[in-house]
Design an enzyme around this catalytic site. Structure first.
Site, PDB file in Angstrom:
ATOM      1  N   LYS A 216       9.504 -15.616 -11.739  1.00 15.75           N
ATOM      2  CA  LYS A 216       8.663 -14.542 -12.255  1.00 15.75           C
ATOM      3  C   LYS A 216       7.588 -15.104 -13.184  1.00 15.75           C
ATOM      4  CE  LYS A 216       8.817 -10.398 -15.139  1.00 15.75           C
ATOM      5  NZ  LYS A 216       9.659  -9.492 -15.951  1.00 15.75           N
TER       6      LYS A 216
ATOM      7  N   LEU B 277      -2.228  -5.918  15.832  1.00 17.94           N
ATOM      8  CA  LEU B 277      -2.704  -5.150  16.985  1.00 17.94           C
ATOM      9  C   LEU B 277      -3.679  -5.956  17.836  1.00 17.94           C
ATOM     10  CD1 LEU B 277      -2.373  -2.463  18.372  1.00 17.94           C
ATOM     11  CD2 LEU B 277      -4.189  -1.527  16.934  1.00 17.94           C
TER      12      LEU B 277
ATOM     13  N   LYS C 159     -13.564  -1.472  16.759  1.00 17.54           N
ATOM     14  CA  LYS C 159     -12.137  -1.791  16.743  1.00 17.54           C
ATOM     15  C   LYS C 159     -11.497  -1.485  18.088  1.00 17.54           C
ATOM     16  CE  LYS C 159     -11.100  -1.289  11.817  1.00 17.54           C
ATOM     17  NZ  LYS C 159     -10.245  -0.614  10.816  1.00 17.54           N
TER      18      LYS C 159
ATOM     19  N   ASP D 135      -3.691 -10.327  12.510  1.00 15.81           N
ATOM     20  CA  ASP D 135      -3.981  -8.959  12.966  1.00 15.81           C
ATOM     21  C   ASP D 135      -3.012  -8.657  14.109  1.00 15.81           C
ATOM     22  OD1 ASP D 135      -5.024  -6.658  14.290  1.00 15.81           O
ATOM     23  OD2 ASP D 135      -6.991  -7.048  13.406  1.00 15.81           O
TER      24      ASP D 135
ATOM     25  N   ASN E 139       0.854  -1.181   0.000  1.00 10.58           N
ATOM     26  CA  ASN E 139       0.000   0.000   0.000  1.00 10.58           C
ATOM     27  C   ASN E 139       0.894   1.237   0.000  1.00 10.58           C
ATOM     28  OD1 ASN E 139       0.464   0.954   2.866  1.00 10.58           O
ATOM     29  ND2 ASN E 139      -0.357  -1.090   3.284  1.00 10.58           N
TER      30      ASN E 139
END
Length: 404
Positions: free
Chosen positions: A290, A309, A338, A307, A211
């Protein structure tokens, strides 16, 4: 009074009509037992005399960089080395431009390059000058470097216009100064673990899933925590930012790497600030070679990543957990879910679709959700400024936990 004492402040005065308010500011700071050393530009002398500040501070005012009162030291270096805070008020458009671009042709700007203490700039000018793109850009440059820019007040201006550009009242500037100095070393002895940047999940040796997180928020938090006395470890995904001095830097690639690094250090941590943007999914299988175009479009099966956290939330004993949620919509119920599900003490929520708030930006606009129910919405500000506010809340939680 010796300038080596703990509560000493440099006050830079540049050449604007608001310079007369700087005299009141100096007087208020002296009344609060600060040792104030005034530096003036040549243009400031057109508005207020050095004798005024000397009478108020009981110190000679320094104007010229070639005026060296002591043969034992260079004045601007000596002052810079021992200042707790450097305040430039008023800061004209000219001085702001010099500060933004590293020009140093007088005592005020030369000293600004030499200080290692926090620098506070208080602009004051005509409303049209304040809104000029060059001034706006120069202030953004300063904010991106961690300079605290105190927004000007609105009201009648000396030029006859009414608008944003007035120097804030001296009492208001003193309140900001008091808040900045109260932060100093308030995290001494606190062990803080910060995560920052993206994670990378490999598809094949040349392609990845990731990201656009820049790591700027996490690095700003790590830098500010060190300045406030914390013992900081930064776990960072791949970013192009320079390392933060005075910390332990752990570089990772994947979300599993992030989990391993955080888990290894979590038991010896007082505060975890999870500002990283880990990938939620990874390819089920990493291709060893590749993938070629002639092989067609690959079908990639994804599996969930751990996850990080939430895992730490299940393991926490007395640690303080601060989470981040980069969303594309503002959903308070999702934020509270959350917060509770991951056993967080605070969640920092932002909408990355808002202008100037996305991953690569130098600014942020966040809402803080606290475990005790309070919700704070912070106006858009530099990530350095947001980092300081978050650490204000962290410091309060940490001290309350120690005392409890």
């Amino acid at each position: 009074m010796n300038f080596m004492e703990d509560k000493h402040i440099l006050l830079g005065v540049s050449g604007g009509i608001a310079a007369f308010k700087a005299a009141s500011l100096a007087s208020l700071l002296v009344k609060e037992k600060y040792a104030v050393q005034v530096l003036m530009t040549e243009h400031a002398l057109e508005f207020v005399t050095p004798l005024t500040f000397q009478a108020l501070t009981k110190r000679p005012v320094i104007v010229s960089t070639f005026d060296e009162p002591s043969p034992d030291s260079i004045a601007h270096i000596h002052l810079a080395d021992h200042a707790k805070l450097y305040v430039i008020a008023p800061a004209t458009a000219n001085v702001i431009a010099k500060l933004a671009h590293g020009l140093a042709d007088d005592m005020v700007t030369t000293t600004a390059l030499a200080v290692t203490c926090p620098l506070m700039v208080v602009p004051a000018m005509n409303v049209h000058m304040m809104n000029h793109p060059a001034v706006i850009d120069n202030l953004e440059i300063l904010r991106s470097r961690g300079v605290l820019v105190v927004d000007p007040a609105e009201g009648p201006l000396a030029c006859g216009y009414t608008g944003r550009g007035r120097l804030p009242e001296p009492e208001d500037i003193v309140s900001v100064i008091r808040a900045v100095l109260s932060r100093e070393k308030d995290l001494q002895g606190c062990r803080i673990l910060v995560t920052a940047g993206p994670t990378v999940e490999a598809i094949d040796p040349v392609r990845v899933i990731t990201n656009p997180s820049s790591g700027k928020m996490g690095y700003a938090l790590a830098r500010a925590a060190v300045e406030r006395g914390a013992e900081v470890t930064l776990v960072s995904g791949p970013v192009s930012l320079p390392p933060v001095e005075g910390i332990e830097l752990i570089r990772i690639e994947s979300t599993n790497d992030l989990l391993e690094a955080v888990s290894h250090r979590f038991s010896d941590t007082d505060v975890l600030i999870a500002a990283a943007a880990p990938s939620d999914f990874r390819p089920a299988e990493r291709l060893s070679n590749k993938w070629k175009k002639q092989n067609g479009i690959p079908e990639i099966k994804f599996i969930p990543n751990p996850d990080v956290l939430a895992t730490m939330g299940q393991q926490k004993t007395n640690q303080i957990l601060i989470g981040f949620a980069a969303e594309t919509e503002g959903n308070p119920e999702e934020a509270r879910r959350k917060l509770e599900q991951k056993r967080l003490d605070m969640l920092v929520h932002n909408n990355i679709l808002l202008p100037g708030v996305g991953f690569q930006s130098d600014t942020n606009e966040v809402t803080l959700y606290h475990a005790h129910g309070q919700v704070e919405t912070l106006p858009k500000a530099s990530k350095n400024e947001i980092a300081q506010i978050i650490l204000d809340r962290v410091a309060a939680l940490w001290h309350a936990r120690k005392e409890g």
